[in-house]
Design a protein around this motif. Structure first.
Motif, PDB file in Angstrom:
ATOM      1  N   LYS A   1       9.805   4.326   3.078  1.00  0.00           N
ATOM      2  CA  LYS A   1       9.043   5.547   2.871  1.00  0.00           C
ATOM      3  C   LYS A   1       7.557   5.269   3.049  1.00  0.00           C
ATOM      4  CE  LYS A   1      12.284   7.702  -0.406  1.00  0.00           C
ATOM      5  NZ  LYS A   1      12.464   8.261  -1.771  1.00  0.00           N
ATOM      6  N   VAL A   2       6.868   6.243   3.640  1.00  0.00           N
ATOM      7  CA  VAL A   2       5.415   6.203   3.748  1.00  0.00           C
ATOM      8  C   VAL A   2       4.885   7.404   2.991  1.00  0.00           C
ATOM      9  CG1 VAL A   2       3.427   6.345   5.274  1.00  0.00           C
ATOM     10  CG2 VAL A   2       5.428   5.007   5.960  1.00  0.00           C
ATOM     11  N   ASN A   3       4.060   7.129   1.968  1.00  0.00           N
ATOM     12  CA  ASN A   3       3.571   8.205   1.101  1.00  0.00           C
ATOM     13  C   ASN A   3       4.729   9.065   0.581  1.00  0.00           C
ATOM     14  OD1 ASN A   3       0.806   7.499   1.361  1.00  0.00           O
ATOM     15  ND2 ASN A   3       0.750   8.525   3.349  1.00  0.00           N
ATOM     16  N   GLU A   4       5.806   8.370   0.158  1.00  0.00           N
ATOM     17  CA  GLU A   4       7.009   8.995  -0.414  1.00  0.00           C
ATOM     18  C   GLU A   4       7.833   9.803   0.590  1.00  0.00           C
ATOM     19  OE1 GLU A   4       8.039   8.134  -3.406  1.00  0.00           O
ATOM     20  OE2 GLU A   4       6.264   6.867  -3.408  1.00  0.00           O
ATOM     21  N   LYS A   5       7.482   9.725   1.866  1.00  0.00           N
ATOM     22  CA  LYS A   5       8.252  10.423   2.894  1.00  0.00           C
ATOM     23  C   LYS A   5       9.142   9.429   3.626  1.00  0.00           C
ATOM     24  CE  LYS A   5       7.791  13.071   7.195  1.00  0.00           C
ATOM     25  NZ  LYS A   5       6.830  13.610   8.200  1.00  0.00           N
TER      26      LYS A   5
ATOM     27  N   ASN B   1       0.832  -1.198   0.000  1.00  0.00           N
ATOM     28  CA  ASN B   1       0.000   0.000   0.000  1.00  0.00           C
ATOM     29  C   ASN B   1       0.873   1.258   0.000  1.00  0.00           C
ATOM     30  OD1 ASN B   1      -2.199  -1.699  -0.091  1.00  0.00           O
ATOM     31  ND2 ASN B   1      -2.550  -1.627   2.108  1.00  0.00           N
ATOM     32  N   GLU B   2       0.737   2.112   1.014  1.00  0.00           N
ATOM     33  CA  GLU B   2       1.489   3.372   1.021  1.00  0.00           C
ATOM     34  C   GLU B   2       2.916   3.226   1.557  1.00  0.00           C
ATOM     35  OE1 GLU B   2      -0.980   3.394   4.875  1.00  0.00           O
ATOM     36  OE2 GLU B   2      -1.101   2.619   2.833  1.00  0.00           O
ATOM     37  N   ILE B   3       3.288   2.007   1.943  1.00  0.00           N
ATOM     38  CA  ILE B   3       4.633   1.745   2.467  1.00  0.00           C
ATOM     39  C   ILE B   3       5.517   1.220   1.339  1.00  0.00           C
ATOM     40  CG2 ILE B   3       6.011   0.465   4.140  1.00  0.00           C
ATOM     41  CD1 ILE B   3       3.418   0.165   5.807  1.00  0.00           C
ATOM     42  N   ASN B   4       6.651   1.882   1.111  1.00  0.00           N
ATOM     43  CA  ASN B   4       7.582   1.465   0.066  1.00  0.00           C
ATOM     44  C   ASN B   4       8.973   1.273   0.653  1.00  0.00           C
ATOM     45  OD1 ASN B   4       6.157   1.769  -2.773  1.00  0.00           O
ATOM     46  ND2 ASN B   4       5.460   3.477  -1.494  1.00  0.00           N
TER      47      ASN B   4
ATOM     48  N   GLY C   1       1.868   8.468   8.565  1.00  0.00           N
ATOM     49  CA  GLY C   1       0.690   8.499   7.704  1.00  0.00           C
ATOM     50  C   GLY C   1       0.199   7.157   7.216  1.00  0.00           C
ATOM     51  N   ALA C   2       0.831   6.071   7.664  1.00  0.00           N
ATOM     52  CA  ALA C   2       0.378   4.738   7.261  1.00  0.00           C
ATOM     53  C   ALA C   2      -0.774   4.285   8.157  1.00  0.00           C
ATOM     54  CB  ALA C   2       1.522   3.736   7.345  1.00  0.00           C
ATOM     55  N   LYS C   3      -1.595   3.385   7.642  1.00  0.00           N
ATOM     56  CA  LYS C   3      -2.622   2.770   8.472  1.00  0.00           C
ATOM     57  C   LYS C   3      -1.952   1.758   9.401  1.00  0.00           C
ATOM     58  CE  LYS C   3      -6.291   3.271   5.034  1.00  0.00           C
ATOM     59  NZ  LYS C   3      -7.264   2.565   4.157  1.00  0.00           N
TER      60      LYS C   3
END
Length: 225
Positions: free
Chosen positions: A142-146, A130-133, A207-209
């Protein structure tokens, strides 16, 4: 990563062990055919470094046992046997790579990374949930590119959870995977709760769930919310 080094030559074994541990890996060793079989049957690894000539038996039989148990370890043969027949035999039996001794430790590391990427991440250096990369080579999350800053154990935990998403993982399995078989001496896994609590806090604050769920009396599971 958690790596099993099956090698009876002391100087080479200690060099590999020192180098890979210095890179932040969890490493265990087996020096005989019997001890290697015990390790394979008791524990799981990201990669197994397998010498073919062992006291008490042939390393190819260890490889056969890994395949018979349907285990997911990547297997990298490290051997002084340099004939084409030996190499083909190992690869045909299911080894992921074959290195002939002597070799540079930096190349060994690169080969291990390539084996693990092929096994666990479809050959990619990037891993996403999901939003975790996660950039596997750079060890960046990164979470949401942060970019977020987490400890080595928290990073290993996150990789382990994502690699086993949807599965219930016991505290014992987490401890053994991240700290090695010496953790068998412990009957108190409270320290795992602390690491997981800190990881969850950092991910949520970025910002991750909250994907990591506690399964009361059993362990933890990472699942989509």
């Amino acid at each position: 990563m958690k790596i099993l080094i099956i090698e009876d030559e002391q100087s080479l074994r200690e060099s590999i062990l020192s180098y890979l541990k210095g890179e932040g890996n969890i490493c265990e060793v087996a020096t005989t055919y019997r001890s290697a079989l015990e390790k394979i049957n008791l524990y799981s690894y990201d990669c197994v470094l397998l010498d073919l000539t062992l006291p008490g038996g042939d390393g190819l039989k260890i490889l056969s046992e890994i395949k018979k148990l349907n285990k997911q370890e990547g297997v990298l043969i490290i051997s002084a046997r340099h004939s084409l027949d030996d190499k083909l035999s190992g690869l045909e039996m299911g080894a992921d790579d074959y290195m002939v001794k002597p070799f540079h430790l930096s190349e060994l590391k690169a080969r291990i990374m390539a084996v693990v990427r092929r096994k666990n991440f479809s050959g990619s250096n990037l891993m996403a949930f999901n939003e975790i990369n996660i950039d596997i080579l750079a060890m960046e999350v990164k979470v949401n590119e942060k970019l977020i800053h987490i400890t080595k154990k928290e990073y290993d935990l996150l990789i382990y959870f994502i690699s086993n998403q949807g599965k219930v993982i016991t505290k014992n399995a987490i401890a053994e995977h991240l700290w090695g078989d010496e953790i068998d001496m412990s009957d108190d896994f409270d320290f795992i709760y602390t690491h997981i609590k800190n990881l969850r806090k950092k991910l949520v604050e970025a910002g991750a769930k909250d994907y990591i769920k506690s399964m009361y009396g059993v362990g933890y599971k990472l699942e989509n919310v």
